[in-house]
Design an enzyme around this catalytic site. Structure first.
Site, short mmCIF file in Angstrom:
data_model
loop_
_atom_site.label_atom_id
_atom_site.label_comp_id
_atom_site.label_asym_id
_atom_site.label_seq_id
_atom_site.Cartn_x
_atom_site.Cartn_y
_atom_site.Cartn_z
N LYS A 38 -10.02 9.02 8.28
CA LYS A 38 -8.93 8.39 7.54
C LYS A 38 -8.74 9.11 6.22
O LYS A 38 -9.71 9.46 5.53
CB LYS A 38 -9.27 6.91 7.30
CG LYS A 38 -8.16 6.10 6.64
CD LYS A 38 -8.58 4.63 6.55
CE LYS A 38 -7.49 3.76 5.95
NZ LYS A 38 -7.90 2.33 5.92
N SER A 110 -4.76 -1.01 7.54
CA SER A 110 -4.24 0.27 7.10
C SER A 110 -4.69 1.45 7.95
O SER A 110 -4.11 2.53 7.88
CB SER A 110 -4.62 0.51 5.64
OG SER A 110 -6.03 0.61 5.48
N SER A 134 -8.38 -3.93 7.77
CA SER A 134 -7.76 -2.63 8.02
C SER A 134 -8.40 -1.81 9.13
O SER A 134 -7.84 -0.81 9.56
CB SER A 134 -7.73 -1.80 6.73
OG SER A 134 -6.79 -2.34 5.84
#
Length: 391
Positions: A38, A110, A134
């Protein structure tokens, strides 16, 4: 070094794909596995944008990425996220990420790009972060597994990761199956996760009336029935909505993280992100302290439940994945803002730092959460492994 696989990216899941992957150490316990990162983790030589056009602080090298490389896994690139991790749909300054199988729908956030990368088989596992859901939300909506460890778990370091909220941030993995996650976790802590017998396990079923649609409610109840068939004792439990504590803490800390960018006339954030950060900056010390006081009350409640029960079973999302641009969802109690509908199910367990896994169900793109006690990550993962396809 191996070259990353050449695959199309219509979902806009990838923030950076280098010409050569970062090769893991040969012969390590994770040798042969690939992972995506990420775009909040610091990787030397790779850019870090946090999927925003705004400037972001330097974070240094991620301890976790370095450790995974030492254990033999190879990093193939960075994935997009909801801008600066402040959201649950995948919206960002680079076109936004879409669902792996339906371009009209969101992947969740996210860690949306992370979930897409494993759902499509572009990486064996993905590194994500979870501040309010997330990891678990995109895992559920993309039909994969996700694991949020106990807050501060020594094997899942957040050092070298751009924070959103140091109180609530966690680093953790997503994968197509929990077995891969258990393998990675076991390599990190020099152990092995073994399946745990469900017979006699006390399960608290948290399924607040009206908080989900009929599809999610049925999938969660089916999961509870399956656990009962494995010998678990399932009892309904109650927890309140905790967003009155969660939101002020996260927004105030996020505003501090991005304080320099907020001084600019046009920092480059998306309008929603900029509004949320400014809202956080406007909170008073008294507002934030009140939120922490509420957090302490909620911790007392949850600790009481996790004394009476071994694990909590709950829905991971309120509905199947919504359409892009959809701001509200229909649940049992009526029309609810999407953010509230999602976060009230997931935020309690990041706010209070307990280990949680999100597992797919037999209903497409709907997941459930298993929540364990502080520090009992291995047992929680073992229960998830034993549940296997029954989840």
């Amino acid at each position: 070094m191996p070259t990353p696989p050449d695959f199309p990216d219509p979902q806009r899941a990838w923030a950076y794909r280098p010409s050569e992957a970062l090769e893991g150490a040969p012969g390590g316990p994770l040798a042969g596995l690939t992972f995506s990162v990420k775009d909040l983790f610091g990787v030397p030589g790779w850019p870090l944008t946090a999927s925003t056009r705004a400037p972001v602080p330097e974070v240094g090298e991620s301890v976790l990425v370095r450790r995974l490389l030492e254990l033999g896994a190879s990093a193939v690139g960075k994935t997009h996220l909801h801008e600066v991790a402040l959201g649950i749909t995948g919206l960002n300054g680079y076109g936004s990420t879409t669902h792996p199988h339906d371009p009209a729908r969101v992947p969740g956030g996210s860690s949306g790009g992370a979930a897409v990368s494993v759902a499509l088989g572009q990486a064996d596992f993905a590194l994500g972060t979870d501040t309010g859901g997330s990891i678990r939300v995109p895992a559920a909506w993309c039909g994969v597994a996700g694991y949020k460890p106990t807050k501060g778990h020594p094997d899942w370091s957040t050092q070298g990761v751009l924070p959103l909220s140091w109180t609530c941030d966690h680093a953790g993995p997503l994968a197509r199956d929990l077995g891969t996650i258990a393998r990675v976790h076991g390599a990190l802590n020099r152990g092995q996760i073994r399946g745990q017998d469900w017979n006699g396990v006390r399960v608290g079923l948290w399924l607040p009336d009206g908080w989900t649609d009929a599809t999610v409610r049925a999938a969660t109840l089916a999961s509870a029935t399956d656990l009962e068939g494995r010998g678990a004792v399932v009892t309904q439990v109650h927890l309140p909505e905790m967003l009155d504590a969660y939101s002020p803490i996260v927004l105030s800390e996020a505003a501090q993280v991005h304080a320099e960018a907020l001084q600019l006339a046009d920092p480059g954030f998306q309008p929603f992100t900029l509004s949320a950060l400014r809202q956080g900056a406007a909170l008073s010390a008294e507002d934030v302290q009140h939120a922490f006081d509420r957090r302490a009350d909620y911790a007392w409640l949850l600790n009481g439940l996790l004394t009476a029960f071994d694990v909590i079973l709950a829905p991971a999302v309120p509905t199947p994945p919504p359409l892009i641009g959809q701001d509200e969802v229909e649940v049992g109690e009526g029309t609810v803002p999407l953010r509230r509908a999602v976060l009230r199910l997931t935020a309690p367990f990041s706010l209070l730092g307990v280990p949680t896994v999100s597992l797919p169900t037999s209903t497409a793109d709907v997941g459930v959460q298993l929540v364990g006690r502080h520090g009992e990550d291995d047992r929680l993962l073992g229960l998830g492994l034993a549940w296997g396809a029954g989840a």
